[in-house]
Motif scaffolding. Structure first.
Motif, PDB file in Angstrom:
ATOM      1  N   ASN A  77       0.140  15.776  -2.253  1.00  0.00           N
ATOM      2  CA  ASN A  77      -1.210  16.334  -2.397  1.00  0.00           C
ATOM      3  C   ASN A  77      -2.229  15.590  -1.542  1.00  0.00           C
ATOM      4  N   SER A  78      -1.986  15.617  -0.229  1.00  0.00           N
ATOM      5  CA  SER A  78      -2.915  14.987   0.705  1.00  0.00           C
ATOM      6  C   SER A  78      -2.992  15.845   1.954  1.00  0.00           C
ATOM      7  N   TYR A  79      -3.904  15.499   2.842  1.00  0.00           N
ATOM      8  CA  TYR A  79      -4.084  16.265   4.076  1.00  0.00           C
ATOM      9  C   TYR A  79      -2.799  16.287   4.911  1.00  0.00           C
ATOM     10  N   THR A  80      -2.127  15.141   5.010  1.00  0.00           N
ATOM     11  CA  THR A  80      -0.921  15.054   5.846  1.00  0.00           C
ATOM     12  C   THR A  80       0.360  15.369   5.092  1.00  0.00           C
ATOM     13  N   GLY A  81       0.281  15.431   3.757  1.00  0.00           N
ATOM     14  CA  GLY A  81       1.492  15.592   2.954  1.00  0.00           C
ATOM     15  C   GLY A  81       2.182  14.269   2.677  1.00  0.00           C
ATOM     16  N   GLU A  82       1.593  13.159   3.177  1.00  0.00           N
ATOM     17  CA  GLU A  82       2.121  11.821   2.937  1.00  0.00           C
ATOM     18  C   GLU A  82       1.134  11.055   2.051  1.00  0.00           C
ATOM     19  N   HIS A  83       1.473   9.812   1.698  1.00  0.00           N
ATOM     20  CA  HIS A  83       0.476   8.964   1.066  1.00  0.00           C
ATOM     21  C   HIS A  83      -0.652   8.719   2.071  1.00  0.00           C
ATOM     22  N   VAL A  84      -1.882   8.903   1.619  1.00  0.00           N
ATOM     23  CA  VAL A  84      -3.045   8.691   2.486  1.00  0.00           C
ATOM     24  C   VAL A  84      -4.047   7.782   1.778  1.00  0.00           C
ATOM     25  N   ILE A  85      -4.564   6.820   2.513  1.00  0.00           N
ATOM     26  CA  ILE A  85      -5.629   5.946   2.041  1.00  0.00           C
ATOM     27  C   ILE A  85      -6.820   6.107   2.975  1.00  0.00           C
ATOM     28  N   GLU A  86      -8.002   6.303   2.411  1.00  0.00           N
ATOM     29  CA  GLU A  86      -9.221   6.346   3.220  1.00  0.00           C
ATOM     30  C   GLU A  86     -10.157   5.244   2.739  1.00  0.00           C
ATOM     31  N   ILE A  87     -10.544   4.373   3.656  1.00  0.00           N
ATOM     32  CA  ILE A  87     -11.388   3.225   3.333  1.00  0.00           C
ATOM     33  C   ILE A  87     -12.782   3.471   3.892  1.00  0.00           C
ATOM     34  N   SER A  88     -13.773   3.565   3.007  1.00  0.00           N
ATOM     35  CA  SER A  88     -15.168   3.712   3.420  1.00  0.00           C
ATOM     36  C   SER A  88     -15.787   2.322   3.448  1.00  0.00           C
ATOM     37  N   CYS A  89     -16.068   1.842   4.657  1.00  0.00           N
ATOM     38  CA  CYS A  89     -16.625   0.501   4.822  1.00  0.00           C
ATOM     39  C   CYS A  89     -18.002   0.608   5.466  1.00  0.00           C
TER      40      CYS A  89
END
Length: 464
Positions: A77-89
């Motif tokens: 359940n992500s944009y790529t179909g893989e594990h996704v992490i998005e870091i807002s810095c």
């Protein structure tokens, strides 16, 4: 083509800003991120639910790099179909690079252009036409191009092609089945129904192919050349259309010696206006080069605005000469729409305005200086674009690769129809049907190759 490694990239534009987003994708994305994320509340990222956001710090040993928000998206359940992490810095370029370099040293690889969307395609989250729509959406500069990209990204075009392909595939299967019973001379595929289907497919393909003319205009904008003699107000008109002082305006004839271009949106459609050097006989070498470029820009333009100084129409000799010049341009460019525009009408009295409107058919009167008639000119320019399909939310083709595949598919459908009408044997007809199916598959990516994918995704930005 299956990727097993974890990639990282900056997902927001490079440079300083309030915040920046760094994206990781891959089977180890969560594991790599949690090693360097210290949650404010002591949470462990791998134990958190998908689509959750967590406040904490990115750390390297005892060194804190930044306070961040980390978004977790677990496969599939992500944009790529893989594990996704998005870091807002925070948006300092130094902080961005420190965090990216940290992950590169700890198991990540720098993403290539479009690799996140490529992985979404390879993992079945998007088909190829939807993936291409992502790039169109990012580059959209007006309402119409945005609307088309959104419709395609939601799968409007894909579903239309998929439905046609499925129906054709069903008939192809029946015809292929007949080949296994050739000695019994049986027909499983109803030829009458098949003919109706082919007619319907042809109709849809022709509609989609015809829409490319509008789609190409919407995607790339309409080039409009503003031409005329020196000092008739071409640069003033450009400034009025753009609502800014883009071009130098002077009472001295021949001020514009090169072409000046800029783009605005009218009714959601992009128009690229080209202010050209005034057309006249001159011994000035630089001005002569500018006039030569003017005719080059007329060649490239889809619409020509031929501008004249309305005060000159008081002279009968000028009126006669002007009509001859208009005819020359119409004869030289018979397929280009030409708008005849008289500028500086603020200097005319009512009797001269009536004379102009009666003596020169379809002339448009305006004052670029005061803005009178500029909005009406914009409406006339918009009338050259067939926006009916856009208003009706029809599928519109903007991609030249899709256009080429549709043309080839239609050609194969015509061959199948001809074979059906002439009683061609099933085995030969099946070859043409398979070719049509092949071209349908090229659009959605059911049939593809590494070279094609490389050509498509290399035009994406890194981080998308």
């Amino acid at each position: 083509m299956i990727y097993q490694d974890t990639i990282v990239a900056l997902a927001t534009p490079s440079g300083a800003g309030a915040i920046a987003v760094i994206r990781l994708s891959g089977k180890d994305a969560i594991h790599i991120a949690e090693k360097h994320f210290k949650s404010i509340s002591g949470k462990v990222l791998s134990k958190q639910s998908t689509h959750t956001i967590h406040l904490g710090h990115i750390v390297e040993g005892n060194k804190t790099l930044d306070e961040v928000l980390v978004s977790v998206f677990k496969n599939p359940n992500s944009y790529t179909g893989e594990h996704v992490i998005e870091i807002s810095c925070h948006g300092s370029p130094y902080i961005q690079q420190e965090i990216i370099q940290l992950f590169l040293r700890n198991g990540c690889r720098m993403a290539t252009a479009g690799e996140f969307t490529l992985r979404a395609f390879l993992n079945g989250k998007l088909d190829l036409s939807q993936a291409e729509a992502v790039a169109d959406l990012i580059s959209s500069e007006n309402e119409a191009s945005h609307q088309i990209a959104m419709q395609q990204m939601r799968g409007g075009f894909s579903s239309e092609i998929a439905k046609l392909r499925e129906e054709l595939l069903n008939f192809a299967s029946l015809i292929e089945l007949e080949l296994d019973f050739a000695e019994e001379d049986v027909e499983f595929a109803d030829r009458t129904q098949f003919k109706v289907l082919l007619e319907r497919i042809s109709f849809v393909l022709k509609r989609l192919i015809d829409s490319f003319a509008v789609g190409n205009v919407i995607k790339n904008g309409i080039p409009v050349a503003i031409v005329g003699e020196p000092n008739v107000g071409k640069s003033t008109l450009l400034n009025a259309l753009l609502n800014e002082d883009r071009a130098i305006v002077s009472e001295i004839a021949g001020t514009t010696r090169d072409t000046i271009e800029d783009e605005i949106s009218i009714g959601g459609i992009g128009f690229r206006f080209i202010d050209t050097a005034g057309i006249r006989e001159t011994k000035d070498v630089v001005e002569s080069i500018g006039i030569k470029k003017t005719f080059e820009k007329i060649e490239q333009a889809q619409v020509v605005v031929f501008l004249a100084d309305s005060t000159n129409f008081k002279n009968p000799t000028f009126v006669h000469t002007f009509k001859i010049e208009i005819e020359k341009i119409k004869n030289k460019y018979p397929l280009k729409p030409i708008l005849i525009v008289a500028n500086k009408v603020d200097k005319l009295d009512a009797s001269h305005i009536d004379f102009l409107q009666n003596d020169i058919p379809n002339i448009h009167l305006l004052s670029a200086k005061t803005g009178l008639g500029v909005d009406t000119l914009k409406d006339k320019l918009l009338s050259f674009v067939n926006t009916g399909a856009l208003r009706n939310n029809d599928t519109i083709i903007t991609n030249s690769r899709h256009y080429d595949a549709l043309l080839k598919a239609l050609d194969e459908i015509h061959k199948v129809k001809h074979g059906l009408d002439t009683g061609l044997s099933g085995d030969l007809m099946a070859i043409d049907i398979r070719q049509a199916l092949y071209h349908f598959g090229e659009i959605t990516g059911e049939i593809t190759n590494d070279d094609l994918l490389g050509n498509i995704f290399e035009n994406f930005c890194i981080g998308k």
